[in-house]
Design a protein around this motif. Structure first.
Motif, PDB file in Angstrom:
ATOM      1  N   GLY A   1      -4.767   5.635   6.857  1.00 29.12           N
ATOM      2  CA  GLY A   1      -3.386   5.542   6.419  1.00 29.12           C
ATOM      3  C   GLY A   1      -2.588   6.771   6.802  1.00 29.12           C
ATOM      4  N   GLU A   2      -3.214   7.939   6.705  1.00 24.71           N
ATOM      5  CA  GLU A   2      -2.514   9.177   7.055  1.00 24.71           C
ATOM      6  C   GLU A   2      -2.134   9.193   8.532  1.00 24.71           C
ATOM      7  N   ASN A   3      -3.066   8.820   9.401  1.00 23.41           N
ATOM      8  CA  ASN A   3      -2.774   8.803  10.835  1.00 23.41           C
ATOM      9  C   ASN A   3      -1.655   7.816  11.150  1.00 23.41           C
ATOM     10  N   PHE A   4      -1.669   6.671  10.498  1.00 30.53           N
ATOM     11  CA  PHE A   4      -0.650   5.644  10.716  1.00 30.53           C
ATOM     12  C   PHE A   4       0.740   6.158  10.349  1.00 30.53           C
TER      13      PHE A   4
ATOM     14  N   SER B   1      -4.761   3.887  -0.160  1.00 32.65           N
ATOM     15  CA  SER B   1      -4.539   2.436  -0.192  1.00 32.65           C
ATOM     16  C   SER B   1      -4.321   1.872   1.204  1.00 32.65           C
ATOM     17  N   LEU B   2      -3.546   2.583   2.026  1.00 28.43           N
ATOM     18  CA  LEU B   2      -3.338   2.134   3.397  1.00 28.43           C
ATOM     19  C   LEU B   2      -4.642   2.140   4.181  1.00 28.43           C
ATOM     20  N   THR B   3      -5.423   3.189   4.017  1.00 27.93           N
ATOM     21  CA  THR B   3      -6.705   3.267   4.710  1.00 27.93           C
ATOM     22  C   THR B   3      -7.590   2.083   4.339  1.00 27.93           C
ATOM     23  N   LYS B   4      -7.602   1.714   3.058  1.00 22.36           N
ATOM     24  CA  LYS B   4      -8.416   0.580   2.603  1.00 22.36           C
ATOM     25  C   LYS B   4      -7.906  -0.737   3.188  1.00 22.36           C
TER      26      LYS B   4
ATOM     27  N   THR C   1     -10.374  -5.289   9.343  1.00 22.17           N
ATOM     28  CA  THR C   1     -11.018  -5.070  10.650  1.00 22.17           C
ATOM     29  C   THR C   1     -10.153  -4.293  11.634  1.00 22.17           C
ATOM     30  N   VAL C   2      -9.232  -3.457  11.120  1.00 21.41           N
ATOM     31  CA  VAL C   2      -8.509  -2.521  11.980  1.00 21.41           C
ATOM     32  C   VAL C   2      -9.388  -1.287  12.123  1.00 21.41           C
TER      33      VAL C   2
ATOM     34  N   ALA D   1       0.815  -1.217   0.000  1.00 20.63           N
ATOM     35  CA  ALA D   1       0.000   0.000   0.000  1.00 20.63           C
ATOM     36  C   ALA D   1       0.849   1.267   0.000  1.00 20.63           C
ATOM     37  N   ILE D   2       1.998   1.257   0.699  1.00 19.75           N
ATOM     38  CA  ILE D   2       2.802   2.489   0.683  1.00 19.75           C
ATOM     39  C   ILE D   2       3.391   2.735  -0.698  1.00 19.75           C
ATOM     40  N   ARG D   3       3.565   1.687  -1.477  1.00 17.07           N
ATOM     41  CA  ARG D   3       4.024   1.875  -2.851  1.00 17.07           C
ATOM     42  C   ARG D   3       2.941   2.548  -3.685  1.00 17.07           C
ATOM     43  N   ASP D   4       1.684   2.172  -3.447  1.00 14.37           N
ATOM     44  CA  ASP D   4       0.576   2.817  -4.151  1.00 14.37           C
ATOM     45  C   ASP D   4       0.408   4.266  -3.709  1.00 14.37           C
ATOM     46  N   ASP D   5       0.594   4.521  -2.411  1.00 16.24           N
ATOM     47  CA  ASP D   5       0.305   5.843  -1.859  1.00 16.24           C
ATOM     48  C   ASP D   5       1.472   6.823  -1.943  1.00 16.24           C
ATOM     49  N   LEU D   6       2.716   6.331  -1.862  1.00 22.30           N
ATOM     50  CA  LEU D   6       3.857   7.227  -1.698  1.00 22.30           C
ATOM     51  C   LEU D   6       4.857   7.205  -2.852  1.00 22.30           C
TER      52      LEU D   6
END
Length: 354
Positions: A222-225, A207-210, A216-217, A167-172
């Motif tokens: 994703g931004e907060n993480f 992507s991280l948020t998804k 079930t987290v 996901a970080i590859r998709d987002d960043l």
């Protein structure tokens, strides 16, 4: 070796004094801008003022703030030209060869809580530096993200951990417009050590948020993480995040260094080799220093311990941080530690925020 590191440079009056006997120290100062809270005693202000433009040291390598990110091995073994054996040094009796022919230190390491602080010889200390007040600190994901269920899911589900890395590859990751699709795909693959900018996301960390929502987290974006982990770097940070990959378990010699020698905090997030795992080889190995080291190169350049020609670090000062549930995050000040890739690596990957 750290990303962008120079393997050699001119040293002004290198010390040839043998290593002083290691011992525990009485601490008085701390790394500037500590995220650990207040302590009593004097504060060690940063001697460098403004942030360095070269926190990785020297030239070379791509910037995470440019048009693309870099596929690198930031902890690769030193090239032949800097190998201590070729420079006339010896590994001594505490060494052995792996099946690949590499020399690997063999030692009776101490448990993490029994590792001694290395007493830096006076001529190797940063001028006017006082004794260090604190060293490595660990955090658990439940401590950082309470009541989300992240820590339990992270340690129990290998597919979930890999999904976070994807996901970080998709987002960043920002593709290089000058490179082909094939090259950009190779740079951003899960098998490549990828450096990106964690401070902003072209997708809003979607992507991280998804990934969190699908697993079930609860109540975690994703931004907060990413921002919570990044802020552990303290008030001054470079904004780089490297996903340091590790294909399987490997063995190699230690290569002790500092990424910049600056009073900056490094944050590592461990991705263990399997679920419900406890052990060493996930995080970088660390040597706690009694005092910051002097910088013989330019401000912010990588400091290589072997360039001081001061001998091997004593085994009693080599720390092998243990990963376990509740100790997924490791934070240390670059100026007050030497670190190295583990001599025996056991991890899927490790994230390094700076």
């Amino acid at each position: 070796m750290a990303y962008g590191a120079q393997t050699s440079w001119s040293i002004s009056a290198p010390s040839r004094r043998p290593l002083a006997r290691e011992r525990r120290c009485t601490f008085f100062t701390r790394c500037a801008g500590s995220p650990f809270g207040e302590v009593s005693g004097k504060s060690s202000a940063s001697p460098f003022g403004k942030p360095s433009s070269r926190p990785f040291g020297g030239a070379g390598g791509g910037s995470p703030f440019g048009t693309g990110a870099s596929s690198v091995d930031p902890f690769a073994a030193a090239p032949a030209g800097t190998d201590r054996k070729e420079k006339g040094g010896a590994w001594g009796e505490n060494s052995r060869k792996t099946r690949h022919g590499k020399l690997v230190e063999k030692a009776d390491y101490r448990a993490w809580n029994d590792v001694e602080v290395f007493d830096v010889p006076s001529e190797l200390r940063r001028p006017s530096a006082e004794a260090v007040v604190e060293h490595v600190k660990f955090f658990g994901l439940e401590e950082l993200f309470p009541s989300t269920g992240l820590q339990e899911k992270f340690n129990a589900d290998a597919a979930f951990r890999t999904a976070i890395r994807r996901a970080i590859r998709d987002d960043l990751f920002v593709p290089d417009p000058k490179a082909s699709d094939k090259v950009n795909a190779a740079i951003s693959s899960l098998s490549s050590s990828l450096m990106v900018n964690w401070k902003s996301s072209r997708t809003g960390y979607a992507s991280l948020t998804k990934v969190f929502a699908d697993n079930t987290v609860q109540n975690l974006t994703g931004e907060n993480f990413i921002q919570t982990l990044g802020k552990l770097c303290g008030p001054v940070s470079h904004g780089s995040l490297i996903d340091i990959t590790s294909t399987g378990r490997k063995q190699e010699r230690h290569s002790w260094h500092q990424d910049s020698g600056l009073d900056r905090f490094t944050v590592m997030v461990g991705f263990p080799p399997e679920s419900n795992w406890t052990g060493v080889g996930v995080f970088s190995h660390s040597c706690k220093l009694s005092h910051p080291l002097r910088q013989d190169g330019d401000e912010g350049e990588v400091i290589q311990w072997e360039d001081y020609e001061a001998g091997e670090l004593p085994v009693s000062a080599i720390g092998r941080p243990e990963y376990s549930p509740g100790r997924e995050v490791m934070v240390y000040c670059d100026a007050t530690h030497l670190h190295s890739a583990p001599d025996e690596t056991n991890r899927e990957s490790a994230w390094r925020f700076m």
